[in-house]
Write an enzyme that holds these catalytic residues in place. Structure first.
Site, PDB file in Angstrom:
ATOM      1  N   ASP A  22      -0.815  -2.933   1.096  1.00 43.39           N
ATOM      2  CA  ASP A  22      -1.241  -1.649   1.625  1.00 43.39           C
ATOM      3  C   ASP A  22      -1.527  -0.747   0.428  1.00 43.39           C
ATOM      4  O   ASP A  22      -1.038  -0.994  -0.677  1.00 43.39           O
ATOM      5  CB  ASP A  22      -0.137  -1.060   2.500  1.00 43.39           C
ATOM      6  CG  ASP A  22      -0.500   0.299   3.072  1.00 43.39           C
ATOM      7  OD1 ASP A  22      -1.659   0.489   3.487  1.00 43.39           O
ATOM      8  OD2 ASP A  22       0.374   1.185   3.074  1.00 43.39           O
ATOM      9  N   ASP A  24      -1.958   3.285   0.468  1.00 45.17           N
ATOM     10  CA  ASP A  24      -1.262   4.572   0.465  1.00 45.17           C
ATOM     11  C   ASP A  24       0.239   4.371   0.635  1.00 45.17           C
ATOM     12  O   ASP A  24       0.689   3.859   1.657  1.00 45.17           O
ATOM     13  CB  ASP A  24      -1.794   5.456   1.592  1.00 45.17           C
ATOM     14  CG  ASP A  24      -3.291   5.714   1.476  1.00 45.17           C
ATOM     15  OD1 ASP A  24      -3.785   5.743   0.341  1.00 45.17           O
ATOM     16  OD2 ASP A  24      -3.948   5.882   2.517  1.00 45.17           O
TER      17      ASP A  24
END
Length: 261
Positions: A22, A24
């Site tokens: 991922d 953020d």
């Protein structure tokens, strides 16, 4: 695979050949930028609708890790507020699902341009280590801003595979908490999902990893909480990714992970 544990000491990464990150909150602290942007959007909006005030807890419970418009829908649903769906082309001033999402995106882009973003040093150290070991890497993000964030963080050249919100929309892939975007990233890396690790900090992302047949789901605790991440399906939980570096296998010089498999 041997038994695994939320304690990093119990994890076995020997068979992992790909890492699906991922963006953020895992590679970059842009989750903070997103949190501020969502707060600027929903604090006045909820006040105008005489609803319960917006809190950081709302971000983690209803928004974090989801595609932008899904985050809008989820938060509004939590307050019993209904607005028209609208169109993707709605102006940011429109009080529709798409208009609100576009308003949030404007706030995010303005903040990113003003403040920039630097990646987490510990995450870069882990990225360096897994790539040095011959593993393949991809970014899997619900955000359509992923390429801009990677460029701002100086990481764009590290990832040939980026499955973001724009790719998901183009290919008709359901977003997190469904596992489809992670599965697509594994496919593009040329690896079975069972040879890939999902690396996530968001509730929806951990759920997505747990819903698929991945080798391991690594939870990074950036505020959700270790107990919650474990309950959601994380196999191992760390505060910083460099905690896992000592557990990475070290190929013999001159070989690759493919040579060893």
């Amino acid at each position: 695979m041997p038994p695994i544990s939320p304690d990093p000491a119990g994890i076995d990464l020997t068979d992992i050949r790909g890492y699906l990150f991922d963006l953020d909150g895992v590679l970059t602290p842009t989750a903070v930028v997103h949190m501020h942007a969502w707060s600027r959007l929903f604090t006045p909006f909820l006040e105008q609708h005489h609803a319960a005030p917006y809190t950081d807890g709302d971000y983690f419970a209803y928004i974090d890790g989801k595609p932008r418009y899904d985050g809008v829908r989820s938060l509004l649903r939590s307050r019993g507020i209904r607005v028209p769906e609208g169109e993707v082309t709605d102006a940011a001033t429109s009080d529709t699902v798409h208009g609100l999402g576009n308003r949030k995106n404007d706030a995010f882009n303005a903040t990113l341009a003003e403040e920039g973003v630097r990646p987490y040093p510990a995450s870069v150290a882990f990225l360096d280590a897994v790539q040095a070991g011959g593993c393949r890497v991809a970014v899997v993000s619900s955000s359509k801003n992923a390429p801009a964030v990677l460029a701002a963080a100086g990481l764009a050249d590290r990832f040939e595979v980026v499955v973001d919100g724009a790719v998901a929309a183009r290919d008709g892939l359901p977003g997190k908490p469904e596992p489809d975007t992670f599965e697509r990233a594994a496919e593009l890396l040329g690896l079975p999902t069972t040879a890939c690790a999902v690396v996530e900090d968001a509730e929806s992302g951990v759920k997505a990893g747990a819903a698929g047949e991945f080798g391991v789901v690594i939870g990074v605790d950036r505020g959700v909480g270790r107990d919650a991440l474990e309950e959601l399906g994380a196999d191992v939980i760390v505060d910083e990714l460099d905690e896992l570096i000592p557990l990475l296998p070290h190929p013999t010089p001159g070989t690759t992970r493919e040579d060893q498999s």
